[in-house]
Design an enzyme around this catalytic site. Structure first.
Site, short mmCIF file in Angstrom:
data_model
loop_
_atom_site.label_atom_id
_atom_site.label_comp_id
_atom_site.label_asym_id
_atom_site.label_seq_id
_atom_site.Cartn_x
_atom_site.Cartn_y
_atom_site.Cartn_z
N HIS A 1 -12.37 -18.79 28.94
CA HIS A 1 -11.35 -18.71 27.62
C HIS A 1 -9.77 -19.14 28.08
CE1 HIS A 1 -9.38 -16.71 24.17
NE2 HIS A 1 -10.60 -16.21 23.99
N GLU A 8 -13.83 -22.93 23.46
CA GLU A 8 -14.89 -22.06 24.16
C GLU A 8 -16.10 -22.37 23.86
OE1 GLU A 8 -13.39 -17.76 23.01
OE2 GLU A 8 -12.13 -18.77 22.16
N HIS A 52 -16.34 -9.72 23.46
CA HIS A 52 -15.97 -10.18 24.90
C HIS A 52 -16.39 -9.20 26.08
CE1 HIS A 52 -14.12 -13.64 23.03
NE2 HIS A 52 -12.83 -13.43 23.15
C1 GLA Z 1 -11.40 -15.31 20.94
C2 GLA Z 1 -11.73 -14.60 19.43
C3 GLA Z 1 -10.39 -14.42 19.08
C4 GLA Z 1 -9.56 -13.41 20.12
C5 GLA Z 1 -9.44 -14.07 21.27
C6 GLA Z 1 -8.90 -13.31 22.30
O1 GLA Z 1 -11.18 -16.61 20.94
O2 GLA Z 1 -12.52 -15.39 18.68
O3 GLA Z 1 -10.69 -13.72 17.76
O4 GLA Z 1 -10.26 -12.20 20.11
O5 GLA Z 1 -10.67 -14.36 21.90
O6 GLA Z 1 -7.38 -12.78 21.71
#
Ligand code: GLA
Length: 344
Positions: free
Chosen positions: A176, A309, A105
């Site tokens: 997100h 997402e 991220h």
């Molecule tokens: C995304 C990732 C997850 C986690 C979340 C945040 O969706 O795929 O594994 O890291 O973000 O908690």
């Protein structure tokens, strides 16, 4: 232009603001320039009673300390890059390893943890820009990113992502937001459908192992509407790596199309997702452990919300066979996702 209202202050004296979008159908979305975040979405239920449908904090402080990525824009590269390393145009780049030995991220201070500039705002839309400097979290090139949210009378919250660069780089932007259409409890009773015949199976670190596998005959199959909790206890190995769903779906078709629908049968709220993106990470809040306290002082627990997402596949910079996430000078990055709220 609506300048928004002051929301909270950072230790360096900078103010974060909140902006409110609304329509005549009773949908209200609140945004912030901190992380270009969706801070709240309230929509009417079957009886017309408005209620919150996202997870989030009541104050800015909650967002500053959280690693849950509630409602924010994730970038420069959403999801994982194996070993925090990739080679582009014969140059190898190292990005921050903030997730074990991998990159997640956008790194330690991703696009969710920075201020975006408000470009314009009204009751129906707001546009934010952010200049990600060459070398930030290890990424090459100055990247000018812009995210525009609009809410229309069809209760479509549209997110347009744009970017350009002055050096070859990789880009993967998403939002997100964690949805819980009932406004509380877990999302296991929500009914989900996903227009995806296949997915990218993940290893123990949740990185793609490199194959594309059919969902047919697995708990990952959401081609027909299904309760989110139905396959949760399955012994399928992919359900054990993630403690729930945390998988990238290879969306059917291309161009702007409907890819997902989420419905909560008791309150009657539903959400349709449209996108230009090739993939969608379904994440069922498996890491929520009560340490994030929600708006009403209620701790968020495992499966308290789910994220849809829309994005490119994880670790694409290391998989030439996946749709490319490279962006070069003179090219325009342009992606669009719509969350449409209805009742049934
Ligand atoms: C995304 C990732 C997850 C986690 C979340 C945040 O969706 O795929 O594994 O890291 O973000 O908690």
């Amino acid at each position: 232009m609506d300048a928004g209202s002051r929301w909270g202050i950072l230790s360096n004296g900078e103010w974060a603001h909140r902006y409110r979008l609304s329509n005549d159908a009773g949908v209200e979305a609140q945004l912030s320039d901190y992380g270009a975040t969706i801070v709240s979405i309230a929509t009417p239920d079957r009886d017309g009673t408005p209620g919150e449908v996202t997870l989030g904090h009541s104050s800015l402080g909650g967002y500053l300390g959280s690693r849950a990525y509630f409602g924010c824009v994730v970038g420069r590269y959403a999801n994982r890059i194996r070993d925090g390393m990739f080679t582009l145009d014969e140059v190898t780049h190292m990005v921050t390893r903030n997730h074990g030995r991998h990159h997640l991220h956008g790194g330690l201070r991703g696009f969710d943890k920075v201020f975006w500039n408000l470009e314009e705002a009204s009751s129906s839309g707001a546009s934010f820009s952010y200049l990600s400097r060459d070398g930030e979290e290890g990424y090459p090139g100055n990247l000018e990113a812009r995210v525009t949210y609009t809410l229309n009378e069809r209760s479509e919250l549209r997110i347009v992502y744009e970017a350009k660069t002055d050096e070859a780089t990789v880009v993967n932007l998403t939002n997100h937001t964690y949805f819980n259409l009932a406004g509380g409890g877990d999302v296991l009773g929500h009914v989900l459908s996903l227009d995806a015949d296949s997915y990218t199976p993940a290893d123990a670190d949740l990185l793609p192992i490199g194959v594309v596998a059919p969902v047919e005959g697995t708990p990952l199959d959401f081609r027909e509407p299904k309760r989110v909790g139905r396959g949760m206890g399955s012994a399928h190995p992919q359900m054990r790596v993630a403690g729930g769903y945390d998988h990238n779906y290879v969306l059917n078709g291309s161009g702007f199309r409907r890819v997902a629908k989420l419905a909560e049968p008791v309150c009657g709220r539903s959400l349709e997702v449209y996108t230009t993106q090739p993939g969608l990470q379904l994440y069922t809040g498996n890491f929520l452990d009560g340490s994030d306290i929600g708006r009403d002082g209620v701790p968020y627990l495992k499966h308290g919300g789910l994220c849809l997402e829309t994005q490119h596949y994880p670790d694409s910079p290391n998989h030439p066979e996946y749709p490319s996430t490279a962006l070069r000078p003179g090219e325009a990055y342009n992606q669009e996702t719509v969350f449409r709220f209805t009742v049934e």
